[in-house]
Design an enzyme around this catalytic site. Structure first.
Site, PDB file in Angstrom:
ATOM      1  N   ALA A  89      26.690 -17.404  13.855  1.00  0.00           N
ATOM      2  CA  ALA A  89      26.160 -16.089  13.509  1.00  0.00           C
ATOM      3  C   ALA A  89      27.302 -15.137  13.228  1.00  0.00           C
ATOM      4  CB  ALA A  89      25.315 -15.542  14.649  1.00  0.00           C
ATOM      5  N   ASN A  90      26.981 -14.014  12.639  1.00  0.00           N
ATOM      6  CA  ASN A  90      27.927 -12.917  12.506  1.00  0.00           C
ATOM      7  C   ASN A  90      27.763 -11.976  13.693  1.00  0.00           C
ATOM      8  OD1 ASN A  90      28.131 -14.002   9.864  1.00  0.00           O
ATOM      9  ND2 ASN A  90      28.747 -12.010   9.102  1.00  0.00           N
ATOM     10  N   ARG A  91      28.810 -11.242  13.971  1.00  0.00           N
ATOM     11  CA  ARG A  91      28.744 -10.213  14.994  1.00  0.00           C
ATOM     12  C   ARG A  91      28.062  -8.992  14.376  1.00  0.00           C
ATOM     13  NH1 ARG A  91      31.838 -10.929  19.367  1.00  0.00           N
ATOM     14  NH2 ARG A  91      33.584 -12.116  18.576  1.00  0.00           N
TER      15      ARG A  91
END
Ligand code: CTP
Ligand code: CA
Length: 226
Positions: A33-35
């Site tokens: 995932a992205n932050r």
């Protein structure tokens, strides 16, 4: 559907907002995932709602809850987000605040991956996800009148974001510097540069809600009743 719409310069307008990260599964218990907390996208949706827009809010698994009074579409992956955005047209404007994972795991496993005792780590293979912003920016007939992208950068913010705007074909890019020393990631404030066809407008550091309010007013100026 069915939220009472307010009076305001965006009354009668439909705006799509993407927000939050996407999750790309590795196996049933793991993902990449992205932050992204979803805070800026959520604030954008609330600010557009407050100006009277009908807002469709397409959100990945964010930390903050979606605002009241918007139509929420929950997704996990980038491909689900792309399909959900596709289903929202026609829209008068689209605001892409989501931190979309650029790659998905192509050899994701349907069952939990187990350590086999050899000490060897599994090899993940990646495939590039569809670029949702570029797709909408370049869709031709039915394109929203205003397409706004976001760009979290760490190095030459204005140069990177200006190139990104041209590459994707969106109207505006809301760029920010997310280098660790700025403390922007995960914080309550944002310092943005708004890039349009005329150049780069550097904004002061402001609470995310105030950034959203000002951006919503700019959007209303571009597509609203006036
Ligand atoms: N975006 C999108 N779909 C993707 C990737 C990005 O819609 N698959 C949107 C984001 O929501 C954001 C904008 O594109 O509005 C810019 O995202 P960013 O990650 O900065 O752009 P990329 O083209 O992925 O470039 P980079 O290699 O810098 O990550
Ligand atoms: Ca990216």
């Amino acid at each position: 559907v069915g939220a009472a719409l307010r009076d305001g310069p965006l009354k009668g307008r439909h705006v799509v907002v993407t927000s939050g990260p996407t999750h790309e599964p590795i196996d049933p218990v793991r993902y990449i995932a992205n932050r992204s907390s979803g805070a800026q996208g959520t604030a954008m949706a609330a600010a557009l709602r407050d100006l009277g827009a009908r807002v469709t809010f397409v959100t990945g698994p964010a930390d903050v809850p979606p605002p009241a009074g918007v139509d929420v579409v929950r997704v996990q992956t980038a491909r689900e987000m792309a399909a959900a955005v596709q289903a929202t047209h026609p829209a008068d404007a689209a605001v892409f605040a989501a931190a979309v994972a650029d790659w998905r795991v192509e050899n994701a496993s349907g069952s939990k991956m187990k350590k086999d005792g050899s000490g060897k780590a599994p090899a993940l293979e990646f495939a590039e996800n569809p670029d949702i912003l570029a797709g909408v920016s370049q869709m031709g007939a039915g394109r929203p009148g205003l397409v706004v992208g976001f760009a979290a950068e760490t190095d030459d913010v204005v140069a990177n974001a200006t190139a990104k705007r041209l590459r994707k074909g969106c109207d505006w890019i809301v760029a920010n510097d997310v280098s660790a020393e700025t403390g922007i990631m995960g914080g309550d404030e944002n310092a943005i540069v708004l890039i349009d066809g005329d150049g780069a407008d550097i904004w002061p550091r402001l609470p995310k809600a105030e950034v959203a309010r000002r951006l919503a007013l700019r959007i209303a100026g571009a597509i609203g009743a006036g």
